[in-house]
Write an enzyme that holds these catalytic residues in place. Structure first.
Site, PDB file in Angstrom:
ATOM      1  CG  ASP A 105      -2.100   0.708   1.055  1.00  0.00           C
ATOM      2  OD1 ASP A 105      -2.128   1.639   0.454  1.00  0.00           O
ATOM      3  OD2 ASP A 105      -3.114   0.377   1.776  1.00  0.00           O
ATOM      4  CG  ASP A 206      -3.981   6.230   1.020  1.00  0.00           C
ATOM      5  OD1 ASP A 206      -4.835   5.487   1.096  1.00  0.00           O
ATOM      6  OD2 ASP A 206      -3.832   7.201   1.410  1.00  0.00           O
ATOM      7  CD  GLU A 248      -8.503   5.177  -1.281  1.00  0.00           C
ATOM      8  OE1 GLU A 248      -9.509   4.972  -0.522  1.00  0.00           O
ATOM      9  OE2 GLU A 248      -7.394   5.809  -1.014  1.00  0.00           O
ATOM     10  CG  HIS A 322      -8.667  -0.102   5.121  1.00  0.00           C
ATOM     11  ND1 HIS A 322      -8.498  -0.221   3.843  1.00  0.00           N
ATOM     12  CD2 HIS A 322      -8.121   1.181   5.239  1.00  0.00           C
ATOM     13  CE1 HIS A 322      -8.086   0.721   3.363  1.00  0.00           C
ATOM     14  NE2 HIS A 322      -7.569   1.911   4.547  1.00  0.00           N
ATOM     15  CG  ASP A 323     -10.879   3.520   4.490  1.00  0.00           C
ATOM     16  OD1 ASP A 323     -10.260   3.306   5.244  1.00  0.00           O
ATOM     17  OD2 ASP A 323     -10.257   3.769   3.227  1.00  0.00           O
TER      18      ASP A 323
HETATM   19  C1  GLC Z   1      -7.391   6.158   2.151  1.00  0.00           C
HETATM   20  C2  GLC Z   1      -7.494   4.900   3.072  1.00  0.00           C
HETATM   21  C3  GLC Z   1      -7.886   5.592   4.499  1.00  0.00           C
HETATM   22  C4  GLC Z   1      -6.978   6.676   4.859  1.00  0.00           C
HETATM   23  C5  GLC Z   1      -6.904   7.621   3.817  1.00  0.00           C
HETATM   24  C6  GLC Z   1      -5.694   8.609   4.194  1.00  0.00           C
HETATM   25  O1  GLC Z   1      -8.991   6.419   1.883  1.00  0.00           O
HETATM   26  O2  GLC Z   1      -8.185   3.789   2.562  1.00  0.00           O
HETATM   27  O3  GLC Z   1      -7.770   4.375   5.522  1.00  0.00           O
HETATM   28  O4  GLC Z   1      -7.346   7.216   6.164  1.00  0.00           O
HETATM   29  O5  GLC Z   1      -6.728   7.331   2.520  1.00  0.00           O
HETATM   30  O6  GLC Z   1      -4.847   7.897   3.967  1.00  0.00           O
END
Ligand code: GLC
Ligand code: CA
Length: 548
Positions: A105, A206, A248, A322-323
């Site tokens: 990641d 990310d 993402e 995980h979110d």
């Molecule tokens: C992404 C991650 C999340 C994190 C955010 C900031 O959305 O999935 O868990 O808090 O980025 O890095």
């Protein structure tokens, strides 16, 4: 192999299934209550049994853990909480023995404020690292503008030493990196190449759509230079090896997704976009403002992505990460029809085009949690609780939002057995185990042919067996039906049919019985004869071999 044949060869990640591990909550090897790399290594056999091809490992680099690893203070070291660099190398090697690749990641939009770069950057405006971050002049107490951070509060933080504000889209401890600076970009590429040499199988990027921010124009996602940066990043790093890269991209449209995931490999392998997840988000409101889930809209969104990206890009297929809250507690039914609905959601998703992601525990039908407020651990959850109390919301209202939306729903420890702490740790878990671990756990499901685990295992196997999962054309059936989601996928050799009742009531089956020759691949009820009624959450997948 000639270039032409290479190009024709189907990329490995198109038929792959990826499993996401949130390391803190997966398996603890040393009893400190926090999952770690040795814990993951000890579960590789389990993952091989499930049949997955790669692990997306949420961040394990050195980090003060303000946002549980999404705030990195050293990109080339492992956080002692998770183990050592040596453990990471062992994980990569051991995973390989189990035919599993490790996807790192990469958090490239921001670093931790404890990263050496930021420590230097805030010393003076002349410091060589100052320009690694995004600064604006100002006077204390007067923000450059009223932009807000994703985890609450202003997006600007004052640093007296330099008499400037730095920009942070997430927490105060996650200063945004300045991608306009070529020196920063080069450091990032060197770091990525170092990981490639260590033998990782790819990267998850990310919030990658937010790197090209222009705060003066209030631009965060999809800034004007974004695709220029991505193409350079890809050229300087990813294209040197046979990697999978997934971005993402919260706000991607299908048009943008074609840029990100162009088959010419100029940017990334695929997008990870959330349009099907955000359907119950009210425009202009926050994710904590609850609204009903619109079923017809869900169908519309999936159909649009399935058809518009065909041949022109590549999408991820996911319900969880995980979110996000657990899917069986969201679109499914985590009580009476727990197993039926969990399997239905799996069957529906795994028939589509894209690369499926399974988030740890999803293969068991793990559910949401209702904690006391003191038991939540997520920074976003704790901040919104405080913020909303101040704004005058009642505790009950806020808790209702947390039960439905808190990221901690996904972060409860993995449920391995009905033993103490669900077999996750011999110590005190960093976050409370979901009390339903006595009924929902790996030990109970793994040998049971009828379990949710076995359903996922079978779906993964099928994806490897039939080419139509990778390249079949998607066609939606009974589009306006208010309860049934049905579609076909078709290539020269096969025709796949998926039919799902999305609700807890029986509904008249709108489809004709498939040809006698069509084989029932999977079904979530024991009694498998075709019927004119679909039972609650009933799901069926048929395969017709057109060559016969
Ligand atoms: C992404 C991650 C999340 C994190 C955010 C900031 O959305 O999935 O868990 O808090 O980025 O890095
Ligand atoms: Ca540990």
């Amino acid at each position: 192999m000639a270039d032409k044949d290479m190009a024709k060869q189907v990329k490995w990640w198109k038929s792959a299934v990826i499993y996401q591990i949130y390391p803190r909550s997966f398996a603890d090897s040393n009893g400190d209550g926090i999952g770690d790399l040795q814990g993951i290594i000890s579960k590789l056999e389990y993952l091989e049994t499930l049949g997955i091809d790669a692990i997306w490992l949420s961040p394990v680099c050195r980090s003060p853990q303000d946002d549980h690893g999404y705030d990195i203070s050293d990109y080339q070291d492992i956080d002692p909480m998770f183990g050592t660099l040596q453990d990471m190398e062992t994980l990569i090697a051991e995973a390989k023995r189990h035919h599993i690749r490790i996807i790192m990641d990469l958090v490239l939009n921001h670093s931790s404020d404890e990263h050496f770069w930021f420590q230097e950057a805030k010393k003076s405006r002349e410091n060589p690292y100052h320009d690694y971050y995004v600064w604006r002049d100002g006077t204390e107490g007067e923000f450059p503008n009223d932009m807000r951070a994703a985890f609450g509060g202003s997006a600007w933080e004052w640093v007296p030493e330099v008499q400037q504000y730095y920009f942070h889209q997430f927490s105060v401890k996650q200063p945004d990196l300045n991608w306009d600076n070529p020196k920063l970009r080069l450091e990032i590429y060197n770091m990525i190449n170092w990981w490639i040499e260590k033998g990782v199988g790819g990267f998850r990027l990310d919030v990658i759509d937010q790197i090209a921010k222009e705060p003066d124009k209030r631009i965060t996602a999809n800034g004007p230079r974004l695709h220029e940066f991505l193409r350079e990043l890809s050229r300087e790093t990813f294209q040197k090896a046979d990697l999978v890269t997934v971005g993402e991209t919260w706000g991607a449209t299908t048009e943008l997704a074609k840029l990100y995931s162009n088959p010419d490999n100029s940017e990334l392998s695929m997008v990870f976009q959330f349009e099907h997840i955000c359907l119950d988000q009210i425009p202009g409101k926050e994710k904590w403002d609850l609204a009903p889930l619109p079923f017809l809209k869900l169908k519309e969104v999936f159909e649009r992505w399935q058809t518009q990206l065909y041949g022109e890009g590549w999408n991820s297929l996911f319900w969880n990460n995980h979110d996000l809250p657990r899917i069986v507690s969201r679109w499914g039914n985590d009580e009476k029809y727990w197993a039926e609905s969990a399997k239905m959601l799996a069957i529906l998703l795994h028939g589509m085009q894209g690369t499926p992601y399974i988030y740890q525990g999803e293969e068991l039908g793990m559910t949401n949690i209702c904690y006391e407020i003191e038991e939540y651990r997520d920074i976003e959850t704790l901040n919104i609780y405080r913020e909303r109390l101040e704004k005058g919301y009642t505790k009950e209202e806020i808790m209702r939002s947390l039960y439905a939306r808190s990221r901690d729903n996904a972060r409860t420890p993995m449920q391995w057995s009905d033993g103490e702490n669900a077999g996750f740790t011999a110590g005190e878990p960093w976050i409370k185990v979901n009390p339903n671990y006595r009924e929902i756990n790996v030990a109970k499901q793994i040998g049971d042919e009828d379990s949710i685990f076995s359903c996922y295992q079978k779906l993964i196997r099928l994806r490897k067996e039939y080419s139509v999962f990778v390249d079949g054309i998607f066609r939606m059936l009974c589009r306006d039906h208010e309860a049934v989601f049905a579609y076909t996928r078709e290539n020269d050799d096969y025709r796949l049919l998926v039919i799902c009742n999305f609700f807890d009531k029986p509904t008249a089956n709108p489809l004709e019985k498939p040809e006698e020759s069509a084989k029932l691949l999977i079904c979530n009820y024991g009694d498998t004869v075709w019927s004119t009624t679909l039972r609650p959450y009933e799901a069926r997948m048929y395969m017709e071999d057109k060559r016969r």
